[in-house]
Design a protein around this motif. Sequence first.
Motif, PDB file in Angstrom:
ATOM      1  N   UNK A 161       0.796  -1.260   0.021  1.00 21.38           N
ATOM      2  CA  UNK A 161      -0.115   0.033  -0.114  1.00 21.38           C
ATOM      3  C   UNK A 161       0.872   1.187   0.006  1.00 21.38           C
ATOM      4  N   UNK A 162       0.666   2.187  -0.875  1.00 22.01           N
ATOM      5  CA  UNK A 162       1.447   3.393  -0.814  1.00 22.01           C
ATOM      6  C   UNK A 162       2.282   3.626  -1.848  1.00 22.01           C
ATOM      7  N   UNK A 163       2.702   2.447  -2.403  1.00 25.86           N
ATOM      8  CA  UNK A 163       3.779   2.355  -3.490  1.00 25.86           C
ATOM      9  C   UNK A 163       3.310   2.705  -4.872  1.00 25.86           C
ATOM     10  N   UNK A 164       4.153   2.701  -5.569  1.00 22.20           N
ATOM     11  CA  UNK A 164       3.953   3.203  -7.189  1.00 22.20           C
ATOM     12  C   UNK A 164       4.197   1.827  -7.971  1.00 22.20           C
ATOM     13  N   UNK A 165       3.042   1.516  -8.918  1.00 19.04           N
ATOM     14  CA  UNK A 165       3.290   0.192  -9.604  1.00 19.04           C
ATOM     15  C   UNK A 165       3.290   0.881 -11.053  1.00 19.04           C
ATOM     16  N   UNK A 166       4.319   0.462 -11.837  1.00 16.55           N
ATOM     17  CA  UNK A 166       3.981   0.564 -13.201  1.00 16.55           C
ATOM     18  C   UNK A 166       3.723  -0.662 -14.189  1.00 16.55           C
ATOM     19  N   UNK A 167       2.750  -0.518 -14.925  1.00 17.69           N
ATOM     20  CA  UNK A 167       2.092  -1.922 -15.563  1.00 17.69           C
ATOM     21  C   UNK A 167       2.191  -1.653 -17.070  1.00 17.69           C
ATOM     22  N   UNK A 168       3.103  -2.488 -17.606  1.00 23.96           N
ATOM     23  CA  UNK A 168       3.335  -2.543 -19.227  1.00 23.96           C
ATOM     24  C   UNK A 168       1.988  -3.284 -19.685  1.00 23.96           C
ATOM     25  N   UNK A 169       1.600  -2.904 -20.906  1.00 25.66           N
ATOM     26  CA  UNK A 169       0.559  -3.456 -21.737  1.00 25.66           C
ATOM     27  C   UNK A 169      -0.562  -3.527 -21.045  1.00 25.66           C
ATOM     28  N   UNK A 170      -0.956  -2.207 -20.743  1.00 25.25           N
ATOM     29  CA  UNK A 170      -2.320  -2.340 -19.729  1.00 25.25           C
ATOM     30  C   UNK A 170      -3.655  -2.541 -20.350  1.00 25.25           C
ATOM     31  N   UNK A 171      -3.599  -2.611 -21.594  1.00 22.42           N
ATOM     32  CA  UNK A 171      -4.938  -3.279 -22.231  1.00 22.42           C
ATOM     33  C   UNK A 171      -5.143  -4.507 -22.366  1.00 22.42           C
ATOM     34  N   UNK A 172      -4.089  -5.319 -22.038  1.00 19.70           N
ATOM     35  CA  UNK A 172      -3.922  -6.692 -22.221  1.00 19.70           C
ATOM     36  C   UNK A 172      -4.859  -7.590 -21.019  1.00 19.70           C
ATOM     37  N   UNK A 173      -5.018  -8.854 -21.165  1.00 18.20           N
ATOM     38  CA  UNK A 173      -5.531  -9.510 -19.885  1.00 18.20           C
ATOM     39  C   UNK A 173      -4.874  -9.246 -18.785  1.00 18.20           C
ATOM     40  N   UNK A 174      -3.635  -9.481 -18.809  1.00 22.46           N
ATOM     41  CA  UNK A 174      -2.676  -9.343 -17.642  1.00 22.46           C
ATOM     42  C   UNK A 174      -2.724  -7.981 -16.993  1.00 22.46           C
ATOM     43  N   UNK A 175      -2.665  -7.136 -18.004  1.00 22.55           N
ATOM     44  CA  UNK A 175      -2.587  -5.681 -17.795  1.00 22.55           C
ATOM     45  C   UNK A 175      -4.113  -5.033 -17.043  1.00 22.55           C
ATOM     46  N   UNK A 176      -4.987  -5.418 -17.461  1.00 25.85           N
ATOM     47  CA  UNK A 176      -6.340  -4.811 -16.915  1.00 25.85           C
ATOM     48  C   UNK A 176      -6.391  -5.450 -15.664  1.00 25.85           C
ATOM     49  N   UNK A 177      -6.041  -6.835 -15.484  1.00 24.61           N
ATOM     50  CA  UNK A 177      -6.121  -7.301 -14.006  1.00 24.61           C
ATOM     51  C   UNK A 177      -5.075  -6.717 -13.023  1.00 24.61           C
ATOM     52  N   UNK A 178      -3.883  -6.513 -13.758  1.00 23.66           N
ATOM     53  CA  UNK A 178      -3.085  -5.912 -12.636  1.00 23.66           C
ATOM     54  C   UNK A 178      -3.284  -4.437 -12.053  1.00 23.66           C
ATOM     55  N   UNK A 179      -3.819  -3.714 -12.977  1.00 23.95           N
ATOM     56  CA  UNK A 179      -4.311  -2.431 -12.679  1.00 23.95           C
ATOM     57  C   UNK A 179      -5.421  -2.642 -11.537  1.00 23.95           C
ATOM     58  N   UNK A 180      -6.107  -3.518 -11.838  1.00 27.49           N
ATOM     59  CA  UNK A 180      -7.434  -3.486 -10.726  1.00 27.49           C
ATOM     60  C   UNK A 180      -6.761  -4.007  -9.161  1.00 27.49           C
TER      61      UNK A 180
END
Length: 324
Positions: free
Chosen positions: A139-158
């Motif tokens: 909690x409170x950290x910054x996460x960078x997700x590459x390929x945000x529109x992919x199945x992996x990306x949309x799940x990782x964002x959430x």
Amino acid sequence: MHAITISEPGGPEALVWAEVPDPEPGPREVVVDVRASAVNRADLLQRQGHYPPPPGAPAYPGLECSGVISAIGSDVTDWEVGQEVCALLAGGGYAERVAVPSGQLLPVPVGVDLVDAAALPEVACTVWSNMVQLAELRSGETLLVHGGGSGIGTFAIQLGAALDATVLVTARAAKHDRLRELGAAHAIDYPEQDFVEEVRHFTDGRGADVILDIMGAGYLARNVAALATGGRLAVIGLQGGRKAELDLGALMTKRATITATTLRSRPVAEKATIAWGVRDEVWPLVEAGRIRPIVERRLPMTAAAEAHRLVEGDHFGKIVLTTP
């Protein structure tokens, strides 16, 4: 039964709906009558002849499925015939039935449609095991997700947003509004913007604490540059190549770490541990509505070739295949 077979490595036309032998459960397996499976990039690689299934796995593509248990092995005590489940697979999801180690089964989360549940196991297990279990996103950290529109990306964002991290994402500009709706605080148009500069600007020069990367070699140097001191880079894909030079001095100066994993070839016991972690830590977030499967299209299993063409192109979230 019928399954999608690969006549020979090649394009989507190599996928053929054909009659194959029925699976029989081993002592610690169950047979699932498949209601749906979802398409992953690993399936495309298998079709092309670049990613064969591990020993003992079905020859058919498909790394996840949902359906109903129809048979149980002699040593299985915690599942029953008739239960609706979804499952993490080493292969075989593109079929009417599949045998699954019982430890890789998951209950269908309350409130999730059985078909849409097929879009959850592989992304949930991949993202949770790498982003939370290994990279220890907090909690409170910054996460960078590459390929945000992919199945992996949309799940990782959430999942990142649900864990109260600040989520940055790379994707084409046309997808940015939908990614922000999923919880991204800032979206980066990677063809037009330098993601290293954008991450540094957004974090006032500090960098990302965790980076979830699908690109591999092509992004390695820039990912290290985008990390914060003490940052963790989790590599889960090689779309940008397998080999690159690494500036160890830059890594040491930042006291950063790099992990690189693949899920499919892990031992059954390790997959079971991951599935249990997902059930305990992620499924409550799904059932609370903080994470949902992102399904762009449902297609019949016999249209697997069309589904592969969609995934090879520009899509958002997951493409799901349903049995006849």
